[in-house]
Design a protein around this motif. Sequence first.
Motif, PDB file in Angstrom:
ATOM      1  N   GLY A 295       0.783  -1.220   0.000  1.00  0.00           N
ATOM      2  CA  GLY A 295       0.000   0.000   0.000  1.00  0.00           C
ATOM      3  C   GLY A 295       0.813   1.267   0.000  1.00  0.00           C
ATOM      4  N   TYR A 296       2.070   1.187   0.413  1.00  0.00           N
ATOM      5  CA  TYR A 296       2.974   2.346   0.423  1.00  0.00           C
ATOM      6  C   TYR A 296       3.175   2.925  -0.966  1.00  0.00           C
ATOM      7  N   LEU A 297       3.030   2.099  -1.988  1.00  0.00           N
ATOM      8  CA  LEU A 297       3.235   2.539  -3.367  1.00  0.00           C
ATOM      9  C   LEU A 297       1.885   2.935  -3.966  1.00  0.00           C
ATOM     10  N   MET A 298       1.754   4.216  -4.284  1.00  0.00           N
ATOM     11  CA  MET A 298       0.469   4.792  -4.656  1.00  0.00           C
ATOM     12  C   MET A 298       0.320   4.840  -6.177  1.00  0.00           C
ATOM     13  N   ASP A 299      -0.794   4.306  -6.681  1.00  0.00           N
ATOM     14  CA  ASP A 299      -1.040   4.293  -8.117  1.00  0.00           C
ATOM     15  C   ASP A 299      -1.897   5.490  -8.533  1.00  0.00           C
ATOM     16  N   SER A 300      -2.246   5.551  -9.813  1.00  0.00           N
ATOM     17  CA  SER A 300      -2.984   6.705 -10.331  1.00  0.00           C
ATOM     18  C   SER A 300      -4.345   6.848  -9.660  1.00  0.00           C
ATOM     19  N   GLU A 301      -5.025   5.735  -9.406  1.00  0.00           N
ATOM     20  CA  GLU A 301      -6.333   5.804  -8.762  1.00  0.00           C
ATOM     21  C   GLU A 301      -6.208   6.320  -7.333  1.00  0.00           C
ATOM     22  N   ASP A 302      -5.158   5.873  -6.618  1.00  0.00           N
ATOM     23  CA  ASP A 302      -4.906   6.382  -5.267  1.00  0.00           C
ATOM     24  C   ASP A 302      -4.718   7.899  -5.287  1.00  0.00           C
ATOM     25  N   LEU A 303      -3.869   8.361  -6.192  1.00  0.00           N
ATOM     26  CA  LEU A 303      -3.565   9.786  -6.254  1.00  0.00           C
ATOM     27  C   LEU A 303      -4.824  10.596  -6.558  1.00  0.00           C
ATOM     28  N   GLU A 304      -5.591  10.152  -7.528  1.00  0.00           N
ATOM     29  CA  GLU A 304      -6.789  10.907  -7.874  1.00  0.00           C
ATOM     30  C   GLU A 304      -7.825  10.866  -6.756  1.00  0.00           C
ATOM     31  N   TYR A 305      -7.977   9.728  -6.109  1.00  0.00           N
ATOM     32  CA  TYR A 305      -8.947   9.619  -5.016  1.00  0.00           C
ATOM     33  C   TYR A 305      -8.643  10.626  -3.912  1.00  0.00           C
ATOM     34  N   TYR A 306      -7.386  10.677  -3.474  1.00  0.00           N
ATOM     35  CA  TYR A 306      -7.052  11.545  -2.349  1.00  0.00           C
ATOM     36  C   TYR A 306      -6.866  13.010  -2.763  1.00  0.00           C
ATOM     37  N   LEU A 307      -6.220  13.265  -3.895  1.00  0.00           N
ATOM     38  CA  LEU A 307      -5.972  14.641  -4.276  1.00  0.00           C
ATOM     39  C   LEU A 307      -7.256  15.357  -4.695  1.00  0.00           C
ATOM     40  N   ARG A 308      -8.254  14.601  -5.136  1.00  0.00           N
ATOM     41  CA  ARG A 308      -9.548  15.214  -5.452  1.00  0.00           C
ATOM     42  C   ARG A 308     -10.302  15.663  -4.207  1.00  0.00           C
ATOM     43  N   LYS A 309      -9.889  15.231  -3.047  1.00  0.00           N
ATOM     44  CA  LYS A 309     -10.473  15.754  -1.816  1.00  0.00           C
ATOM     45  C   LYS A 309     -10.141  17.240  -1.657  1.00  0.00           C
ATOM     46  N   GLY A 345       2.494  12.156   0.043  1.00  0.00           N
ATOM     47  CA  GLY A 345       2.237  13.086   1.135  1.00  0.00           C
ATOM     48  C   GLY A 345       2.642  14.503   0.791  1.00  0.00           C
ATOM     49  N   MET A 346       3.758  14.630   0.078  1.00  0.00           N
ATOM     50  CA  MET A 346       4.203  15.970  -0.301  1.00  0.00           C
ATOM     51  C   MET A 346       3.312  16.570  -1.390  1.00  0.00           C
ATOM     52  N   LEU A 347       2.839  15.744  -2.315  1.00  0.00           N
ATOM     53  CA  LEU A 347       1.908  16.246  -3.326  1.00  0.00           C
ATOM     54  C   LEU A 347       0.610  16.716  -2.671  1.00  0.00           C
ATOM     55  N   TYR A 348       0.139  15.948  -1.703  1.00  0.00           N
ATOM     56  CA  TYR A 348      -1.079  16.309  -0.982  1.00  0.00           C
ATOM     57  C   TYR A 348      -0.870  17.623  -0.233  1.00  0.00           C
ATOM     58  N   ALA A 349       0.294  17.758   0.438  1.00  0.00           N
ATOM     59  CA  ALA A 349       0.598  18.990   1.172  1.00  0.00           C
ATOM     60  C   ALA A 349       0.722  20.175   0.228  1.00  0.00           C
ATOM     61  N   MET A 350       1.269  19.950  -0.974  1.00  0.00           N
ATOM     62  CA  MET A 350       1.356  21.039  -1.945  1.00  0.00           C
ATOM     63  C   MET A 350      -0.033  21.570  -2.296  1.00  0.00           C
ATOM     64  N   LEU A 351      -0.946  20.676  -2.647  1.00  0.00           N
ATOM     65  CA  LEU A 351      -2.297  21.119  -2.987  1.00  0.00           C
ATOM     66  C   LEU A 351      -2.973  21.788  -1.794  1.00  0.00           C
ATOM     67  N   ALA A 352      -2.761  21.215  -0.596  1.00  0.00           N
ATOM     68  CA  ALA A 352      -3.414  21.735   0.601  1.00  0.00           C
ATOM     69  C   ALA A 352      -2.893  23.101   1.010  1.00  0.00           C
ATOM     70  N   THR A 353      -1.710  23.468   0.533  1.00  0.00           N
ATOM     71  CA  THR A 353      -1.135  24.767   0.896  1.00  0.00           C
ATOM     72  C   THR A 353      -1.118  25.736  -0.295  1.00  0.00           C
ATOM     73  N   GLY A 354      -2.027  25.509  -1.252  1.00  0.00           N
ATOM     74  CA  GLY A 354      -2.253  26.497  -2.289  1.00  0.00           C
ATOM     75  C   GLY A 354      -1.529  26.307  -3.603  1.00  0.00           C
ATOM     76  N   HIS A 355      -0.805  25.237  -3.757  1.00  0.00           N
ATOM     77  CA  HIS A 355      -0.104  25.001  -5.016  1.00  0.00           C
ATOM     78  C   HIS A 355      -1.053  24.340  -6.015  1.00  0.00           C
ATOM     79  N   SER A 356      -0.751  24.485  -7.277  1.00  0.00           N
ATOM     80  CA  SER A 356      -1.677  24.064  -8.332  1.00  0.00           C
ATOM     81  C   SER A 356      -1.498  22.598  -8.703  1.00  0.00           C
ATOM     82  N   ALA A 357      -2.533  22.083  -9.378  1.00  0.00           N
ATOM     83  CA  ALA A 357      -2.451  20.723  -9.908  1.00  0.00           C
ATOM     84  C   ALA A 357      -1.332  20.617 -10.930  1.00  0.00           C
ATOM     85  N   ALA A 358      -1.096  21.686 -11.681  1.00  0.00           N
ATOM     86  CA  ALA A 358      -0.011  21.661 -12.669  1.00  0.00           C
ATOM     87  C   ALA A 358       1.341  21.488 -11.981  1.00  0.00           C
TER      88      ALA A 358
END
Length: 566
Positions: A295-309, A345-358
């Motif tokens: 589970g430590y290795l996150m796939d595309s579905e994992d990323l989209e599920y959580y980052l879409r929050k 975790g860092m991608l999630y923190a980036m979005l959560a602190t105002g950084h863009s999806a790009a």
Amino acid sequence: MPSRIAFRSILPAAIVLLVLLLGAGPASGAQAANLRPRRVALIGIGDSLTHGTMDATNNAIHTANAYLQKVAVALASETPLAFRQPFFNVAEKRLTPFLLPTNLGVDGADIFSLAGLLYGKRVGAPASLPSRDLLADRLLPRLLRDTYDKVLYPINLFAGAPTSQVDAAVWLLQDWAAVAHLERSLVVLWAGNNDSSLAALGGGGANPSFQPFPFAAVKDLLKPGLRLLLAFGEAQGAVSFAPFTQAAIERNLTESADFAAQYAAVVDRLQAAAAAAPVPVDLVLVTLPYYSAVGYLMDSEDLEYYLRKIDPGYTVPPTFKRVAPSGQPVTDFLPGDRVSLLTFGMLYAMLATGHSAAEVNAVLERDGMQADGLVLAEAEQQLIMARIDAFNSIIQAQAASRGPFVHLVDVGGVLNGALTGQTPVVVDGRQMSRKWVRGGAFSLDGVHPGYTGQAFIANLVVERLNAILGLAAPLHDLPAILAGDPYVDQDGDGWASGPAIAASGITSLLYLFKDPDDADPAVEPAIPADVWGRISDVLLAEILGIPAVREEASRRGLARPPAIAD
């Protein structure tokens, strides 16, 4: 470093202590037989799975819910059992240092470190070499600093020399068994996971130390001192932020021939000790799961599920593959490319602190920053799985060729069927999968099983031991454990409550994702405003374990990171 003479000078007192710990007293053998039935000794050798690691840390709460403890509980209901855990408190200090352990598993051990060796290929050396860091060699409990000392002490005192895991097992089988009033000894050897884990997980190692996160993308968000040290380490070749290149993966995978030779050497020593032991010894060899499918290795579905929050429109870039090589669509088991939990975790923190999806997707783009080294591609996963298959063939061959007192438990085969979806595991109507948190199988670190996963593994081992010992030890009630498992998402929002334990280090970052109310799907974790400061403090503490970085940090007055909040 203490000498063998120094060890022997305290041996008489240590023997007295041993007698007291065993409760033998001055009674004769006949008297003791009348006072206490003979016992079966359960000895564990291995890595973090045997040690009892969850959430990237060790403590008595985790260990008490880990597979070997659950095996011991089941066996003890049917036969007198000699089994002792080297429990740690939540600060990872040994709780009862003078209690002789029979669980010898040490977090991070590979097939070489069981015998006190560093695998040369993995640390950039021309050959494997002995290391005192992989031995218990301290005289006093207050000096127990590294994990080998904390787990194996005080066996090194009684053995009269610095002691590896295998040395400790040999001493238990021969010297301890002679006075412990045993009927039989049972050794469970589950080793070899860390001969592929660094390649699969992308972290750890030496010369360089691999760090599986996008430094180039987040460096300006980190504290200046950490940023400076990481850049220094990268420039010196002591740190690498590209753990998933072909070269890095090959370097961190143990060669099949080397694994075969070292595994045979370990079994040779254990069998020789068994031949000289005062009671019969059964050796149980356990096969290995696919580290590249956890589970430590996150796939595309994992990323989209959580980052879409955070960003409901988020979609992974097209170069981050969404399908398996066969062309099948994305499922829980055929996820395409993957990134580490730390990168997620860092991608999630980036979005959560105002950084863009790009900005997030620039990390994942194949032609972007470091994606080729941060993404574990499908072909690379297959390479790692093929190597683990080779390790399992070696373990199976050893079990088949060593005679009637060497047995096999194919835990790896069962877990790999579940991790790849070929043989689903269903508990109380819920299919356990490789998905982080949502799959119900892993602790928050995505690597080590949670309570239900540990009990499932324990049941596999107990079934085999029942056949070996002629027992009817009960299996654990998986639905009951699932219902109270803090690592299972009970409200279906993708988060779990986790255990009620204070955290520090890497674990404190994992605990940022704990569900504050796992009965209400509307309540989700909140990323704190100072998240990048917390990340910086944790990473600084981690990289100070790298000698070149520690020396530079000391020179610049950065060697003592600030306290990390729970």
